[in-house]
Design an enzyme around this catalytic site. Structure first.
Site, PDB file in Angstrom:
ATOM      1  N   GLU A 127      -3.558  15.172  39.164  1.00 22.64           N
ATOM      2  CA  GLU A 127      -4.870  14.504  39.214  1.00 22.64           C
ATOM      3  C   GLU A 127      -5.137  13.536  38.060  1.00 22.64           C
ATOM      4  OE1 GLU A 127      -7.740  17.655  39.768  1.00 22.64           O
ATOM      5  OE2 GLU A 127      -6.698  18.439  41.518  1.00 22.64           O
ATOM      6  N   ASN A 169       1.068  15.233  41.577  1.00 20.67           N
ATOM      7  CA  ASN A 169       0.211  15.845  42.592  1.00 20.67           C
ATOM      8  C   ASN A 169      -1.221  15.326  42.462  1.00 20.67           C
ATOM      9  OD1 ASN A 169      -0.058  18.037  44.636  1.00 20.67           O
ATOM     10  ND2 ASN A 169      -1.368  19.030  43.124  1.00 20.67           N
ATOM     11  N   HIS A 205      -7.068  18.273  50.723  1.00 24.43           N
ATOM     12  CA  HIS A 205      -8.330  18.994  50.912  1.00 24.43           C
ATOM     13  C   HIS A 205      -9.178  18.119  51.837  1.00 24.43           C
ATOM     14  CE1 HIS A 205      -7.289  21.926  47.905  1.00 24.43           C
ATOM     15  NE2 HIS A 205      -7.061  20.985  47.021  1.00 24.43           N
ATOM     16  N   GLU A 232      -1.852  21.492  48.955  1.00 21.60           N
ATOM     17  CA  GLU A 232      -3.060  22.327  48.820  1.00 21.60           C
ATOM     18  C   GLU A 232      -3.914  22.238  50.089  1.00 21.60           C
ATOM     19  OE1 GLU A 232      -5.187  21.510  45.149  1.00 21.60           O
ATOM     20  OE2 GLU A 232      -3.328  21.307  44.015  1.00 21.60           O
ATOM     21  N   ASP A 234      -6.249  22.431  53.040  1.00 22.34           N
ATOM     22  CA  ASP A 234      -7.345  23.175  53.662  1.00 22.34           C
ATOM     23  C   ASP A 234      -8.224  22.145  54.362  1.00 22.34           C
ATOM     24  OD1 ASP A 234      -8.780  22.149  51.426  1.00 22.34           O
ATOM     25  OD2 ASP A 234      -8.821  24.081  50.410  1.00 22.34           O
TER      26      ASP A 234
HETATM   27  O1  G3I Z   1     -10.500  33.979  35.441  1.00 23.60           O
HETATM   28  C1  G3I Z   1     -11.934  33.964  35.378  1.00 23.60           C
HETATM   29  C2  G3I Z   1     -12.457  35.343  35.411  1.00 23.60           C
HETATM   30  O2  G3I Z   1     -12.027  36.024  34.266  1.00 23.60           O
HETATM   31  C3  G3I Z   1     -13.983  35.291  35.503  1.00 23.60           C
HETATM   32  O3  G3I Z   1     -14.483  36.575  35.644  1.00 23.60           O
HETATM   33  C4  G3I Z   1     -14.427  34.435  36.680  1.00 23.60           C
HETATM   34  C5  G3I Z   1     -15.930  34.280  36.780  1.00 23.60           C
HETATM   35  O4  G3I Z   1     -16.268  33.107  37.441  1.00 23.60           O
HETATM   36  O5  G3I Z   1     -13.863  33.155  36.548  1.00 23.60           O
HETATM   37  C6  G3I Z   1     -12.453  33.199  36.578  1.00 23.60           C
HETATM   38  O6  G3I Z   1     -11.919  31.917  36.510  1.00 23.60           O
HETATM   39  C7  G3I Z   1     -12.070  31.138  37.694  1.00 23.60           C
HETATM   40  C8  G3I Z   1     -10.695  30.882  38.296  1.00 23.60           C
HETATM   41  O7  G3I Z   1     -10.809  29.980  39.364  1.00 23.60           O
HETATM   42  C9  G3I Z   1     -10.042  32.158  38.815  1.00 23.60           C
HETATM   43  O8  G3I Z   1     -10.819  32.720  39.834  1.00 23.60           O
HETATM   44  C10 G3I Z   1     -12.727  29.840  37.295  1.00 23.60           C
HETATM   45  O9  G3I Z   1     -14.061  30.098  36.889  1.00 23.60           O
HETATM   46  C11 G3I Z   1     -12.709  28.879  38.431  1.00 23.60           C
HETATM   47  O10 G3I Z   1     -13.157  27.613  37.954  1.00 23.60           O
HETATM   48  C12 G3I Z   1     -11.307  28.735  38.965  1.00 23.60           C
HETATM   49  O11 G3I Z   1     -11.341  27.825  40.059  1.00 23.60           O
HETATM   50  C13 G3I Z   1     -10.097  27.286  40.442  1.00 23.60           C
HETATM   51  C14 G3I Z   1     -10.149  25.781  40.278  1.00 23.60           C
HETATM   52  O12 G3I Z   1      -8.925  25.212  40.721  1.00 23.60           O
HETATM   53  C15 G3I Z   1     -10.394  25.379  38.833  1.00 23.60           C
HETATM   54  O13 G3I Z   1     -10.318  24.012  38.670  1.00 23.60           O
HETATM   55  C16 G3I Z   1      -9.829  27.644  41.869  1.00 23.60           C
HETATM   56  O14 G3I Z   1      -9.612  29.047  41.969  1.00 23.60           O
HETATM   57  C17 G3I Z   1      -8.602  26.915  42.391  1.00 23.60           C
HETATM   58  O15 G3I Z   1      -8.493  27.080  43.772  1.00 23.60           O
HETATM   59  C18 G3I Z   1      -8.738  25.430  42.096  1.00 23.60           C
HETATM   60  O16 G3I Z   1      -7.554  24.789  42.516  1.00 23.60           O
HETATM   61  C19 G3I Z   1      -7.508  23.380  42.360  1.00 23.60           C
HETATM   62  C20 G3I Z   1      -6.080  23.023  42.052  1.00 23.60           C
HETATM   63  O17 G3I Z   1      -5.623  23.742  40.925  1.00 23.60           O
HETATM   64  C21 G3I Z   1      -5.913  21.523  41.830  1.00 23.60           C
HETATM   65  N1  G3I Z   1      -6.458  20.769  42.952  1.00 23.60           N
HETATM   66  C22 G3I Z   1      -7.815  21.099  43.325  1.00 23.60           C
HETATM   67  C23 G3I Z   1      -7.972  22.591  43.588  1.00 23.60           C
HETATM   68  C24 G3I Z   1      -9.372  22.928  44.023  1.00 23.60           C
HETATM   69  O18 G3I Z   1     -10.300  22.681  43.009  1.00 23.60           O
END
Ligand code: G3I
Length: 300
Positions: A127, A169, A205, A232, A234
């Site tokens: 990105e 990516n 996405h 990715e 969806d």
């Molecule tokens: O790990 C913490 C946990 O300890 C805490 O309790 C919890 C409370 O909210 O947060 C957890 O972290 C979260 C993490 O996912 C794991 O669940 C983050 O807040 C959350 O921001 C994070 O989101 C991820 C996101 O990337 C972050 O940018 C999504 O799961 C994930 O699907 C998403 O994936 C991205 C790709 O990497 C890149 N392309 C876009 C895609 C969608 O945004």
């Protein structure tokens, strides 16, 4: 064939899913994971904030769990993501300039070395382009270390793990547009100058449908001499099943499209909360979109 993975395999492709280490104790989740998919991506566990929470202190716990589970299931692993402006650990967010540059390159080297020989494709840089309609680089602390930060990351990754395919990516690059053309021009330049890049990931996405020029866009990148992957996938909204079929057919029609990864297993696993964009419902049942993908994989 009867599963996504076996059907894709028959066409020389992998079919993968993004997974979370924290869900590996969920029996419905692991049953589907094991039976349907031939590749996995760690949804968060191999990112910078997870793997280097303090500078120079590496934590591979979550990533290693995913790797071990994949190896036990005979699945390949996509690495995601070595260098990305988002999900940087706090300590790295406070750095800039040459200090950030060397911290980033050290991170790339260390993580790619830890997983050396275990990853089929790495998202080396994720990105890095903006959504400004002009194909600009995204403004970020990494970008402000110098426009060559992307190629520096690729060179470090190649040195650390020569066998892994190295990918760029991004999202909103799924059709022909200013952003995808900027990525295209970067890849063409990298190939011309011998910067080590092997593949481009199209996150995909999507909402309602795939761009009409989706296949043509994949093909123009393939024609540069790189593999392309749907990384990715969806799809929310109406026309979901048809759009999944269109994406699957587009990948099969492009010889260098080596695989498809969906960004989660069940709708309840998706980051796109409430939009039900995946192939299995919250109960783990196959949706119409699943059947649509399976039929597309088995056609022809
Ligand atoms: O790990 C913490 C946990 O300890 C805490 O309790 C919890 C409370 O909210 O947060 C957890 O972290 C979260 C993490 O996912 C794991 O669940 C983050 O807040 C959350 O921001 C994070 O989101 C991820 C996101 O990337 C972050 O940018 C999504 O799961 C994930 O699907 C998403 O994936 C991205 C790709 O990497 C890149 N392309 C876009 C895609 C969608 O945004």
């Amino acid at each position: 064939a009867a599963t996504l993975g076996a059907s894709a395999e028959a066409k020389g492709r992998y079919f993968g899913a993004a997974i979370a280490a924290s869900k590996l104790g969920d029996s419905t989740y692991t049953r589907i994971l094991k039976s349907e998919f031939t590749s996995v991506t760690a949804e968060n566990e191999m990112k910078w904030d997870a793997t280097e929470p303090s500078r120079g202190v590496f934590n591979y716990t979550g990533g290693d769990r995913i790797l071990a589970q994949a190896q036990a299931n005979g699945q390949k692993v996509r690495g995601h993501a070595l260098a990305w402006h988002s999900q940087m650990p706090g300590w790295a967010q406070s750095l800039s300039g040459s200090t950030l540059r060397s911290a980033m390159l050290n991170h790339v080297t260390q993580v790619a070395t830890h997983y050396k020989g275990k990853i089929h494709s790495w998202d080396v840089v994720n990105e890095a382009f903006a959504d400004d309609g002009r194909g600009s680089r995204r403004d970020s602390s990494l970008q402000r270390t110098g426009n060559d930060w992307i190629e520096a990351a690729f060179r470090s990754a190649r040195a650390a793990d020569p066998a892994a395919k190295l990918c760029y990516n991004d999202y909103n690059t799924d059709g022909v547009n200013a952003k995808s053309t900027a990525v295209y021009n970067m890849v063409r330049d990298f190939k011309a100058r011998g910067v080590p890049i092997d593949c481009v990931g199209f996150q995909s996405h999507l909402t309602n449908s795939a761009p009409g020029d989706y296949q043509a866009n994949l093909q123009r990148f393939a024609d540069l001499g790189v593999d392309v992957q749907i990384t990715e996938l969806d799809i929310s909204g109406s026309g979901q099943a048809a759009a999944y079929a269109a994406v699957t057919k587009a990948c099969l029609a492009v010889a260098r499209c080596t695989g498809i990864t969906v960004w989660g297993i069940r709708d309840s696993d998706s980051w796109r909360t409430g939009t039900n964009p995946l192939l299995f419902d919250a109960g783990g049942n196959k949706k119409a979109a699943y059947t649509s993908v399976l039929n597309a994989l088995n056609a022809g």
